[in-house]
Design a protein around this motif. Structure first.
Motif, PDB file in Angstrom:
ATOM      1  N   UNK A 319       0.806  -1.207   0.000  1.00  0.00           N
ATOM      2  CA  UNK A 319       0.000   0.000   0.000  1.00  0.00           C
ATOM      3  C   UNK A 319       0.842   1.261   0.000  1.00  0.00           C
ATOM      4  N   UNK A 320       0.184   2.394  -0.056  1.00  0.00           N
ATOM      5  CA  UNK A 320       0.877   3.684  -0.124  1.00  0.00           C
ATOM      6  C   UNK A 320       1.458   4.106   1.218  1.00  0.00           C
ATOM      7  N   UNK A 321       1.133   3.379   2.296  1.00  0.00           N
ATOM      8  CA  UNK A 321       1.667   3.703   3.611  1.00  0.00           C
ATOM      9  C   UNK A 321       2.406   2.518   4.248  1.00  0.00           C
ATOM     10  N   UNK A 322       2.504   1.417   3.536  1.00  0.00           N
ATOM     11  CA  UNK A 322       3.192   0.264   4.107  1.00  0.00           C
ATOM     12  C   UNK A 322       2.747  -1.021   3.444  1.00  0.00           C
ATOM     13  N   UNK A 323       2.929  -2.108   4.151  1.00  0.00           N
ATOM     14  CA  UNK A 323       2.733  -3.434   3.563  1.00  0.00           C
ATOM     15  C   UNK A 323       2.187  -4.387   4.627  1.00  0.00           C
ATOM     16  N   UNK A 324       1.294  -5.250   4.212  1.00  0.00           N
ATOM     17  CA  UNK A 324       0.764  -6.316   5.070  1.00  0.00           C
ATOM     18  C   UNK A 324       1.311  -7.640   4.576  1.00  0.00           C
ATOM     19  N   UNK A 325       1.728  -8.496   5.516  1.00  0.00           N
ATOM     20  CA  UNK A 325       2.248  -9.817   5.164  1.00  0.00           C
ATOM     21  C   UNK A 325       1.581 -10.874   6.033  1.00  0.00           C
ATOM     22  N   UNK A 326       1.003 -11.858   5.401  1.00  0.00           N
ATOM     23  CA  UNK A 326       0.401 -12.991   6.109  1.00  0.00           C
ATOM     24  C   UNK A 326       1.059 -14.263   5.606  1.00  0.00           C
ATOM     25  N   UNK A 327       1.561 -15.068   6.524  1.00  0.00           N
ATOM     26  CA  UNK A 327       2.123 -16.373   6.172  1.00  0.00           C
ATOM     27  C   UNK A 327       1.463 -17.433   7.028  1.00  0.00           C
ATOM     28  N   UNK A 352       3.818 -35.217  13.801  1.00  0.00           N
ATOM     29  CA  UNK A 352       5.134 -34.794  13.317  1.00  0.00           C
ATOM     30  C   UNK A 352       5.038 -33.554  12.446  1.00  0.00           C
ATOM     31  N   UNK A 353       3.871 -33.274  11.916  1.00  0.00           N
ATOM     32  CA  UNK A 353       3.691 -32.128  11.037  1.00  0.00           C
ATOM     33  C   UNK A 353       3.479 -30.866  11.860  1.00  0.00           C
ATOM     34  N   UNK A 354       4.219 -29.823  11.536  1.00  0.00           N
ATOM     35  CA  UNK A 354       4.137 -28.582  12.285  1.00  0.00           C
ATOM     36  C   UNK A 354       3.625 -27.463  11.393  1.00  0.00           C
ATOM     37  N   UNK A 355       3.149 -26.413  12.026  1.00  0.00           N
ATOM     38  CA  UNK A 355       2.681 -25.261  11.281  1.00  0.00           C
ATOM     39  C   UNK A 355       2.735 -24.008  12.132  1.00  0.00           C
ATOM     40  N   UNK A 356       2.482 -22.861  11.507  1.00  0.00           N
ATOM     41  CA  UNK A 356       2.425 -21.597  12.241  1.00  0.00           C
ATOM     42  C   UNK A 356       1.667 -20.582  11.397  1.00  0.00           C
ATOM     43  N   UNK A 357       1.292 -19.500  12.046  1.00  0.00           N
ATOM     44  CA  UNK A 357       0.595 -18.409  11.384  1.00  0.00           C
ATOM     45  C   UNK A 357       1.200 -17.101  11.867  1.00  0.00           C
ATOM     46  N   UNK A 358       1.467 -16.185  10.936  1.00  0.00           N
ATOM     47  CA  UNK A 358       2.035 -14.897  11.320  1.00  0.00           C
ATOM     48  C   UNK A 358       1.488 -13.799  10.419  1.00  0.00           C
ATOM     49  N   UNK A 359       0.977 -12.756  11.064  1.00  0.00           N
ATOM     50  CA  UNK A 359       0.434 -11.600  10.352  1.00  0.00           C
ATOM     51  C   UNK A 359       1.234 -10.374  10.780  1.00  0.00           C
ATOM     52  N   UNK A 360       1.855  -9.704   9.822  1.00  0.00           N
ATOM     53  CA  UNK A 360       2.685  -8.535  10.083  1.00  0.00           C
ATOM     54  C   UNK A 360       2.157  -7.328   9.322  1.00  0.00           C
ATOM     55  N   UNK A 361       2.273  -6.174   9.956  1.00  0.00           N
ATOM     56  CA  UNK A 361       2.086  -4.898   9.265  1.00  0.00           C
ATOM     57  C   UNK A 361       3.436  -4.201   9.261  1.00  0.00           C
ATOM     58  N   UNK A 362       3.888  -3.801   8.083  1.00  0.00           N
ATOM     59  CA  UNK A 362       5.179  -3.131   7.938  1.00  0.00           C
ATOM     60  C   UNK A 362       4.938  -1.692   7.455  1.00  0.00           C
ATOM     61  N   UNK A 363       4.822  -0.752   8.394  1.00  0.00           N
ATOM     62  CA  UNK A 363       4.617   0.650   7.981  1.00  0.00           C
ATOM     63  C   UNK A 363       5.923   1.273   7.507  1.00  0.00           C
ATOM     64  N   UNK A 364       5.829   2.380   6.822  1.00  0.00           N
ATOM     65  CA  UNK A 364       7.026   3.126   6.463  1.00  0.00           C
ATOM     66  C   UNK A 364       7.681   3.702   7.735  1.00  0.00           C
TER      67      UNK A 364
END
Length: 443
Positions: A319-327, A352-364
């Motif tokens: 976006x014009x003010x930053x970035x959103x990242x979801x994995x 044995x199977x593993x997982x995770x969730x992460x949501x980040x906001x990366x502003x300027x």
């Protein structure tokens, strides 16, 4: 206060997915809804669901042949038809339900082609009945958080989206064992599976696609398996010695739920749920790249891979003010004990199977901010199924500020990208979506 009468539901298409809706009607929402009939082309599958309902304390309901669907609606005084059939028949049953004076709830995708979509939209407008599409990913708390962040303006005006979805060699392979492998039945993975993802982007951006360019091929499954060293010479896994040690073979006899729904029922219609994923006859792609321009100006690059070693997805919104990242890593590998099993069925997951969730906001000009999302659960699409079913069935739900309930128009908008992408793969050209389906012209 007098309790309003329970709404009367009938279901057509008694496969595995039907169980989700039938359990909800029989348990969590039995105070406001009741199942009054089942219809299917295969009487054994309907009988299995009746037996399962009886174990939940629900009396068996009448079973109809799918050819008698309209008669069933009339005779059983149905208010809402649940459509969970093979995708290519969704429009047939949705339109019949609307014409009979019923509302309709249909599994995604709403249908598999532009003609079917036109029929549904025209019937909905003509009858003024309600059509809902089961886009359960909208109800996942992670996806709700993405919607709120985008809508808040925290990352500014959206310029572009990158969306990558990986189906592992357990889950992805399953689309190539069953009826989905024929594009005439499913529209291919860009319609059957990716309509979920395209709907999410439409919903997040509050926008719709304008032009689509795509490239895709059958790279791994089907006849391609020979050049990768995976091909085995059998048509279906059951009773085949050549499938005994094939990690891609589904052992129906070892999966109790699928055994009674499919293996024990196949003498009625000859449908084999355990086809060889590397046999000939596959007409869908397993590796697809899509470039989309939206009406509001944003673009999206999307990739779907159906033969990955792990399962999950990555979303980036610039976006014009930053970035959103979801994995989201749903499983970091397929455990050997789970190979050949079906995602979501008993035995399909290994500790044995593993997982995770992460949501980040990366502003300027600031460190990234991790967004903690509450209310997630491992099963049922992050808890989305439970929330969606309550929204679909219960009349007492509060107004939803996120607008998660998907209408027939939303179902059509989700189809636009997949249908245009299929046409782009066929022609090798960029495709304006209105050349495939112009929703505004349907009356």
């Amino acid at each position: 206060m007098t309790q309003p009468p329970r709404r009367r539901y009938a279901l057509v298409g008694a496969g595995a997915r039907a169980g989700l809706f039938l359990r909800a009607l029989a348990t969590d929402h039995a105070d406001v809804a009741e199942l009054v009939a089942l219809a299917d082309t295969n009487p054994a599958r309907a009988a299995v669901h009746n037996a399962r309902l009886q174990r939940l304390g629900v009396p068996p309901v009448p079973v109809y042949d799918a050819a008698d669907f309209t008669e069933m609606l009339k005779r059983e005084r149905v208010d809402v038809a649940l459509v969970t059939t093979v995708d290519r028949y969704h429009d047939e049953y949705v339109v019949a339900a609307l014409e009979a004076g019923c509302d309709a709830i249909t599994e995604k995708p709403m249908t598999v082609d532009a003609a079917g979509c036109r029929r549904i939209l025209a019937a909905q407008r003509r009858t003024n009945r309600d059509v809902r599409v089961t886009f359960n990913y909208r109800y996942n708390p992670l996806h709700e958080a993405v919607k709120k962040i985008v809508r808040s303006g925290e990352i500014g005006e959206v310029g572009s989206v990158h969306f990558e979805w990986l189906l592992d060699v357990r889950h992805g392979a399953d689309y190539f064992r069953r009826w989905h492998r024929d594009k005439a039945n499913s529209g291919g993975l860009l319609v059957h599976k990716a309509s979920h993802h395209f709907d999410l982007v439409n919903w997040w951006l509050d926008d719709e696609p304008e032009q689509v360019f795509a490239a895709g091929r059958l790279f791994f499954y089907g006849d391609q398996g020979a050049r990768h060293g995976y091909a085995r010479d059998y048509e279906r896994a059951h009773l085949s010695d050549k499938a005994a040690d094939d990690p891609f073979a589904l052992k129906l006899a070892d999966e109790p739920g699928l055994k009674e729904l499919y293996l024990d029922a196949e003498h009625h219609d000859g449908y084999h749920r355990d086809q060889n994923v590397f046999a000939s006859g596959v007409s869908i792609e397993d590796d697809m790249a899509v470039l989309v321009r939206y009406a509001g100006g944003a673009s999206m690059s999307y990739h779907l891979t159906a033969y990955a070693p792990w399962e999950g997805y990555r979303l980036m919104i610039n976006g014009s003010r930053g970035r959103l990242e979801l994995e989201v890593v749903e499983s970091d590998h397929v455990a050997p004990a789970a190979a050949g099993a079906v995602k979501g069925e008993p035995g399909a997951e290994s500790t044995a199977e593993k997982g995770f969730k992460r949501l980040l906001v990366r502003p300027y000009w600031a460190p990234p901010r991790e967004v903690v999302v509450e209310g997630l659960s491992r099963g049922g699409h992050g808890g989305g199924d439970v929330r969606m079913l309550a929204d679909l069935i219960r009349p007492d739900q509060p107004e939803d500020p996120l607008g998660r309930s998907a209408t027939a128009r939303d179902g059509a908008r989700a189809l636009l990208t997949g249908l245009a992408a299929n046409e782009s793969i066929r022609t090798g050209t960029a495709v304006p979506v209105k050349d495939v389906l112009d929703i505004e012209e349907i009356r």
